[in-house]
Design an enzyme around this catalytic site. Structure first.
Site, mmCIF file in Angstrom:
data_model
loop_
_atom_site.group_PDB
_atom_site.id
_atom_site.type_symbol
_atom_site.label_atom_id
_atom_site.label_comp_id
_atom_site.label_asym_id
_atom_site.label_seq_id
_atom_site.Cartn_x
_atom_site.Cartn_y
_atom_site.Cartn_z
ATOM 1 N N ARG A 99 0.812 -1.216 0.000
ATOM 2 C CA ARG A 99 0.000 0.000 0.000
ATOM 3 C C ARG A 99 0.847 1.268 0.000
ATOM 4 O O ARG A 99 0.498 2.245 -0.679
ATOM 5 C CB ARG A 99 -0.961 -0.019 1.196
ATOM 6 C CG ARG A 99 -1.856 1.218 1.323
ATOM 7 C CD ARG A 99 -2.508 1.623 0.015
ATOM 8 N NE ARG A 99 -3.234 0.558 -0.644
ATOM 9 C CZ ARG A 99 -3.661 0.608 -1.898
ATOM 10 N NH1 ARG A 99 -3.374 1.663 -2.644
ATOM 11 N NH2 ARG A 99 -4.313 -0.400 -2.421
ATOM 12 N N LYS A 134 1.366 24.304 -3.700
ATOM 13 C CA LYS A 134 0.087 23.681 -3.353
ATOM 14 C C LYS A 134 0.235 22.168 -3.455
ATOM 15 O O LYS A 134 -0.297 21.514 -4.356
ATOM 16 C CB LYS A 134 -1.012 24.206 -4.266
ATOM 17 C CG LYS A 134 -1.270 25.700 -4.079
ATOM 18 C CD LYS A 134 -2.278 26.224 -5.079
ATOM 19 C CE LYS A 134 -2.463 27.725 -4.917
ATOM 20 N NZ LYS A 134 -3.390 28.300 -5.921
ATOM 21 N N LYS A 166 5.158 38.897 -3.192
ATOM 22 C CA LYS A 166 3.778 38.915 -3.676
ATOM 23 C C LYS A 166 3.078 40.188 -3.228
ATOM 24 O O LYS A 166 3.654 41.047 -2.559
ATOM 25 C CB LYS A 166 3.051 37.655 -3.200
ATOM 26 C CG LYS A 166 3.786 36.363 -3.582
ATOM 27 C CD LYS A 166 2.977 35.130 -3.327
ATOM 28 C CE LYS A 166 1.972 34.895 -4.429
ATOM 29 N NZ LYS A 166 1.288 33.588 -4.311
ATOM 30 N N GLU A 199 5.647 39.633 -7.982
ATOM 31 C CA GLU A 199 4.303 39.526 -8.537
ATOM 32 C C GLU A 199 3.776 40.933 -8.810
ATOM 33 O O GLU A 199 3.877 41.805 -7.948
ATOM 34 C CB GLU A 199 3.393 38.806 -7.530
ATOM 35 C CG GLU A 199 1.943 38.701 -7.955
ATOM 36 C CD GLU A 199 1.083 38.100 -6.855
ATOM 37 O OE1 GLU A 199 0.949 36.861 -6.831
ATOM 38 O OE2 GLU A 199 0.552 38.861 -6.019
ATOM 39 N N ASP A 220 0.113 38.165 -12.384
ATOM 40 C CA ASP A 220 -0.919 37.470 -11.610
ATOM 41 C C ASP A 220 -2.314 37.825 -12.101
ATOM 42 O O ASP A 220 -2.721 38.994 -12.072
ATOM 43 C CB ASP A 220 -0.785 37.820 -10.127
ATOM 44 C CG ASP A 220 -1.772 37.040 -9.273
ATOM 45 O OD1 ASP A 220 -1.828 35.805 -9.416
ATOM 46 O OD2 ASP A 220 -2.497 37.669 -8.472
#
Length: 283
Positions: A99, A134, A166, A199, A220
């Protein structure tokens, strides 16, 4: 920072701890300790195979006596019925590693398959599809490896190996010039040689970022039309990345706009594993 091998070893230690614990009750109670056998990995869905070399690490970590024979290497296009590899050794070890190995291989192959589809949409452009942060906690090193196997590229591994300024950083720092200046000073003070990406949200911010002579500009949530205008304005002065909700259906126009990179969180955050099974080889 830990090496790739150390991160994978930590991941496998946790995987065995949560799945096997102090032993597989079913296997240990039904299979004699000296029983020997073989199992083969059977592909059940078309896609890109990834994780073969990680599977080898799974088997070696749990039981070094297991012997793996690979028929199909990482990065290969596979179809239902293909046999990727065969593993021989103690049956107890084969059943207890099954597994953990499948979870890793199915997820990595799913990521590689999706990445290949995205990159295929960019054929004829210079753009490379890249991943984001992510990722599944603890599995980032494997998921980013799967992206590369699928023909994509990696963005930064984490918060430590690149400066990505950012919108929130810009707003809190007081502007792009202030944020970039502070980032450069911090890198110098800490002996770090890191690329700097900024960004941007509009043309004015593009001009500010260019004035700072940074390594990459991230556009962005720009439309393809605005992206083409931005690429023309930047005119090769720095790398250009598109980001923000770009899908398989919308990626092509961004590549045609002339960007260098297109970051897509969906490569890793919502991928379906490639179907496969690990079955006994009957004598």
């Amino acid at each position: 920072m830990k090496s790739r091998e150390e991160l994978i070893d930590d991941l496998l230690t946790l995987a065995f701890a949560e799945d096997v614990g102090d032993g597989d009750a079913t296997t240990l109670s039904t299979i004699p300790a000296d029983e020997m056998g073989a199992q083969r990995l059977i592909v059940k869905e078309e896609g890109i195979l990834a994780g073969v070399e990680i599977a080898r690490m799974v088997f070696e970590k749990f039981d070094p006596s297991l012997r793996m024979t690979v028929m199909i290497p990482d990065g290969s296009h596979v179809k239902p019925g293909d046999i990727a590899f065969v593993v021989e050794g103690p049956v107890r070890s084969l059943l207890q590693t099954e597994r953990v190995m499948l979870n890793i291989m199915q997820r990595m192959s799913g990521i590689a398959t999706v990445t290949a589809r995205y990159q295929e949409r960019l054929t004829g452009t210079k753009a490379k599809v890249i991943d984001t942060r992510k990722t599944t906690p603890g599995m980032r090193v494997l998921e980013k490896e799967a992206v590369k196997i699928g023909g994509g590229g990696n963005h930064r591994m984490g918060l430590y190996d690149m400066v990505l300024i950012k919108d929130n950083h810009i707003d809190f720092a007081g502007g792009i010039p202030q944020a970039v200046s502070a980032a450069r000073a911090w890198c110098e003070q800490n002996g770090k040689d890191l690329k700097i990406e900024v960004e941007v949200r509009d043309t004015d911010e593009i001009k500010q970022a260019l004035a700072e002579k940074i390594d990459r500009i991230m556009l962005d949530n720009f439309t393809p039309e605005r992206t083409a205008e931005a690429v023309k304005l930047i005119n090769g002065q720095t790398e250009v990345e598109s980001s923000g909700g770009i899908t398989l259906d919308t990626i092509r126009p961004y590549g045609e706009a002339g960007v260098d990179f297109i970051s897509v969180g969906a490569l890793t955050h919502s991928v379906k594993g490639l179907d496969m099974s690990f079955k006994a080889v009957k004598s």
